[in-house]
Scaffold this motif. Structure first.
Motif, PDB file in Angstrom:
ATOM      1  N   PHE A 191       0.853  -1.189   0.000  1.00 35.61           N
ATOM      2  CA  PHE A 191       0.000   0.000   0.000  1.00 35.61           C
ATOM      3  C   PHE A 191       0.891   1.242   0.000  1.00 35.61           C
ATOM      4  CE2 PHE A 191      -2.319  -3.380   2.126  1.00 35.61           C
ATOM      5  CZ  PHE A 191      -3.571  -3.331   1.527  1.00 35.61           C
ATOM      6  N   ILE A 192       0.646   2.161  -0.952  1.00 31.63           N
ATOM      7  CA  ILE A 192       1.461   3.377  -1.043  1.00 31.63           C
ATOM      8  C   ILE A 192       0.558   4.577  -1.303  1.00 31.63           C
ATOM      9  CG2 ILE A 192       3.363   4.549  -2.233  1.00 31.63           C
ATOM     10  CD1 ILE A 192       4.449   1.823  -3.018  1.00 31.63           C
ATOM     11  N   PRO A 193       0.601   5.621  -0.450  1.00 37.23           N
ATOM     12  CA  PRO A 193      -0.164   6.848  -0.712  1.00 37.23           C
ATOM     13  C   PRO A 193       0.640   7.761  -1.633  1.00 37.23           C
ATOM     14  CG  PRO A 193       0.923   7.010   1.407  1.00 37.23           C
ATOM     15  CD  PRO A 193       1.312   5.662   0.843  1.00 37.23           C
ATOM     16  N   ILE A 194      -0.011   8.309  -2.670  1.00 31.84           N
ATOM     17  CA  ILE A 194       0.722   9.117  -3.638  1.00 31.84           C
ATOM     18  C   ILE A 194      -0.110  10.318  -4.100  1.00 31.84           C
ATOM     19  CG2 ILE A 194       1.980   7.096  -4.523  1.00 31.84           C
ATOM     20  CD1 ILE A 194       0.171   7.252  -7.017  1.00 31.84           C
ATOM     21  N   SER A 195       0.550  11.246  -4.734  1.00 29.46           N
ATOM     22  CA  SER A 195      -0.103  12.282  -5.539  1.00 29.46           C
ATOM     23  C   SER A 195       0.654  12.326  -6.858  1.00 29.46           C
ATOM     24  CB  SER A 195      -0.063  13.656  -4.849  1.00 29.46           C
ATOM     25  OG  SER A 195      -0.494  14.664  -5.755  1.00 29.46           O
ATOM     26  N   ALA A 196       0.071  11.715  -7.881  1.00 31.73           N
ATOM     27  CA  ALA A 196       0.740  11.652  -9.184  1.00 31.73           C
ATOM     28  C   ALA A 196       0.902  13.046  -9.778  1.00 31.73           C
ATOM     29  CB  ALA A 196      -0.044  10.750 -10.135  1.00 31.73           C
ATOM     30  N   LEU A 197      -0.055  13.922  -9.516  1.00 29.17           N
ATOM     31  CA  LEU A 197       0.001  15.262 -10.079  1.00 29.17           C
ATOM     32  C   LEU A 197       1.205  16.042  -9.557  1.00 29.17           C
ATOM     33  CD1 LEU A 197      -1.386  17.433 -11.830  1.00 29.17           C
ATOM     34  CD2 LEU A 197      -2.650  18.129  -9.778  1.00 29.17           C
ATOM     35  N   HIS A 198       1.476  15.934  -8.264  1.00 26.59           N
ATOM     36  CA  HIS A 198       2.571  16.692  -7.650  1.00 26.59           C
ATOM     37  C   HIS A 198       3.835  15.858  -7.426  1.00 26.59           C
ATOM     38  CE1 HIS A 198      -0.080  20.096  -7.069  1.00 26.59           C
ATOM     39  NE2 HIS A 198      -0.975  19.307  -6.497  1.00 26.59           N
ATOM     40  N   GLY A 199       3.751  14.555  -7.652  1.00 25.39           N
ATOM     41  CA  GLY A 199       4.934  13.707  -7.524  1.00 25.39           C
ATOM     42  C   GLY A 199       5.192  13.169  -6.135  1.00 25.39           C
ATOM     43  N   ASP A 200       4.253  13.334  -5.203  1.00 27.19           N
ATOM     44  CA  ASP A 200       4.453  12.828  -3.841  1.00 27.19           C
ATOM     45  C   ASP A 200       4.522  11.303  -3.826  1.00 27.19           C
ATOM     46  OD1 ASP A 200       4.080  15.283  -1.956  1.00 27.19           O
ATOM     47  OD2 ASP A 200       2.437  15.444  -3.393  1.00 27.19           O
ATOM     48  N   ASN A 201       5.622  10.762  -3.291  1.00 25.98           N
ATOM     49  CA  ASN A 201       5.818   9.317  -3.126  1.00 25.98           C
ATOM     50  C   ASN A 201       5.795   8.548  -4.446  1.00 25.98           C
ATOM     51  OD1 ASN A 201       6.293   9.136  -0.394  1.00 25.98           O
ATOM     52  ND2 ASN A 201       4.166   8.680   0.154  1.00 25.98           N
ATOM     53  N   VAL A 202       6.035   9.232  -5.558  1.00 26.53           N
ATOM     54  CA  VAL A 202       6.103   8.529  -6.842  1.00 26.53           C
ATOM     55  C   VAL A 202       7.543   8.106  -7.125  1.00 26.53           C
ATOM     56  CG1 VAL A 202       5.685   8.645  -9.331  1.00 26.53           C
ATOM     57  CG2 VAL A 202       4.087   9.737  -7.744  1.00 26.53           C
ATOM     58  N   VAL A 203       8.432   9.065  -7.253  1.00 27.18           N
ATOM     59  CA  VAL A 203       9.851   8.753  -7.411  1.00 27.18           C
ATOM     60  C   VAL A 203      10.604   9.025  -6.108  1.00 27.18           C
ATOM     61  CG1 VAL A 203      11.988   9.399  -8.615  1.00 27.18           C
ATOM     62  CG2 VAL A 203       9.865   9.103  -9.898  1.00 27.18           C
TER      63      VAL A 203
END
Length: 436
Positions: A191-203
């Motif tokens: 389980f990973i919380p992310i914000s693809a729009l702002h890049g949170d926890n993506v890379v």
């Protein structure tokens, strides 16, 4: 192309830990295309002219930010509608691993495309909009991923910025999905919380979510262990082509007879005793050739050419295996079918062409046992047809035997492609559950 983080040198390329095939899934507008665009952008895996084109298109559409979803929504119809309607494949690499991404559609009517994208995936990312929580399509795609035996699942709770990066929202969704996952056969779930729009926890790890003590999505993708996912116990080598150079100028090649194909299971080495099916004749491997020369072992998914000690009558569609570890040789097969045709229905007595590994045979649908409701996992019995995107259990009678394993044991030797006999169009995919 811009370099990957840290610089993509020849030395770093040698440290790649293989190729990870991954598929994205989830409901419409959950952000799948934006997530992939963010992965490509933040890992510096796009061309500068691609980025410039996306920036121009974003401005032309009156958007206040660069819409990274346009990197994957490449079809004109998708851009006009703002949705993904086909499977888009993208490739990128980091110093640690290479990736092949299948961006699959979210609409229910394109479930068949999700099946296509996930059928060869090592990992599936199920995206959920943090504001909406789990939807029927989220559950549908999670079930399909497990039906297709995708070994690793990631539930990515997206758009956390729109709920104030609230940990309670993420935990509630994770708990709800965990309860649903108990009904499925999931071997590895993250389980990973992310914000693809702002890049949170993506890379990179997000400073906005210090409460999340796990890795970023890319870090998880780089380090997930896939080497043991393939069946390395049951040696399976479907013969695709017989190499016999009749006009070889090299005198050493006049007696060359090689059997080319892709290793579907197990480990093969020169000197190993093997068995040929359907003849049942035993022999030994003399040599294993590749495009780069001979090798001392072959394993999935390597494409190789086997040279054998004995001159056997071997042709396309035959199988090479171990004498004491053989696949089932069957004409009556039980399978779960994902029906993909919008112009035809699957009914008892339907006639099909079945492609299994490298063998193609004709088949008759003997019985249609039940239809599966992928939202409730309820079995609907006493049915007489399967329509587009429906899943059911069938009995098939083949005109010739195939050399198969249950799909749960080997995705290659347990999978079938169903083809319309009249049009030659692919109409379904099937997973063998048992054979007799």
């Amino acid at each position: 192309m811009t370099n990957a983080p840290g610089g993509a040198s020849h030395a770093s390329a040698s440290r790649h830990t293989g190729i990870l095939r991954l598929a994205t899934a989830g409901s419409v507008d959950d952000g799948k295309s934006t997530l992939i665009g963010r992965l490509l952008y933040d890992s510096k895996a796009i061309f500068e002219d691609q980025l410039a084109a996306v920036e121009r298109t974003s401005k032309a559409r009156g958007e206040a930010y660069t819409n990274l979803a346009l990197l994957t929504d490449g079809l004109r119809a998708e851009r006009e509608q703002g949705i993904t309607i086909d499977v888009a494949y993208r490739y990128f690499a980091t110093p640690r691993r290479k990736f092949i991404i299948a961006d699959t559609p979210g609409h229910v009517q394109y479930t068949r495309n999700m099946v296509t994208g996930a059928s060869t995936a090592d990992l599936a990312i199920i995206l959920v909009d943090a504001r909406n929580g789990l939807t029927e399509q989220s559950r549908r795609h999670a079930f399909l991923a497990t039906l297709l035996r995708v070994p690793h699942l990631v539930l990515a709770v997206n758009k956390m910025d729109l709920v104030g990066y609230d940990s309670a929202v993420f935990e509630a969704i994770a708990d709800e999905f965990s309860a649903f996952a108990t009904k499925l056969d999931i071997t590895d779930l993250a389980f990973i919380p992310i914000s693809a729009l702002h890049g949170d926890n993506v890379v990179q790890r997000s400073e906005n979510m210090p409460w999340h003590d796990g890795p970023s999505l890319l870090h998880h993708l780089e380090h997930v262990h896939i080497a043991s996912d393939r069946n390395l116990i049951d040696a399976r080598f479907p013969v695709q082509y017989v190499i016999r150079p009749h006009q070889a100028t090299d005198p050493n090649l006049h007696d060359y007879r090689g059997y080319a194909g892709q290793v579907a299971g197990g480990i093969l080495k020169p000197g190993d005793e093997v068995l040929h099916l359907p003849s049942g004749m035993a022999t030994r491997i003399k040599r294993i050739d590749t495009a780069r020369g001979p090798v001392q072992e072959a394993f999935p998914p390597m494409s190789v050419t086997l040279l054998l000690d004995d001159d056997l009558d071997i042709s396309r569609g035959d199988m090479i295996c171990r004498p004491h570890n053989q696949p089932a040789v069957m004409q009556d097969v039980e399978a779960m079918v994902c029906w993909m045709s919008d112009s035809a229905m699957l009914t008892p007595r339907s006639r099909l062409i079945v492609k299994h590994t490298t063998r193609t045979v004709k088949a008759l649908v003997r019985d249609l046992h039940y239809r599966l409701d992928v939202n409730t996992l309820h079995r609907e019995e006493n049915i007489d047809r399967l329509r587009l995107n429906e899943i059911g259990r069938v009995s098939l009678r083949l005109t010739q035997p195939v050399f198969c394993d249950p799909y749960a044991r080997n995705r290659q030797t347990g999978g079938l492609i169903l083809i319309d006999e009249a049009t030659s169009a692919t109409v379904g995919a099937a997973m063998i559950t048992e054979s007799r």
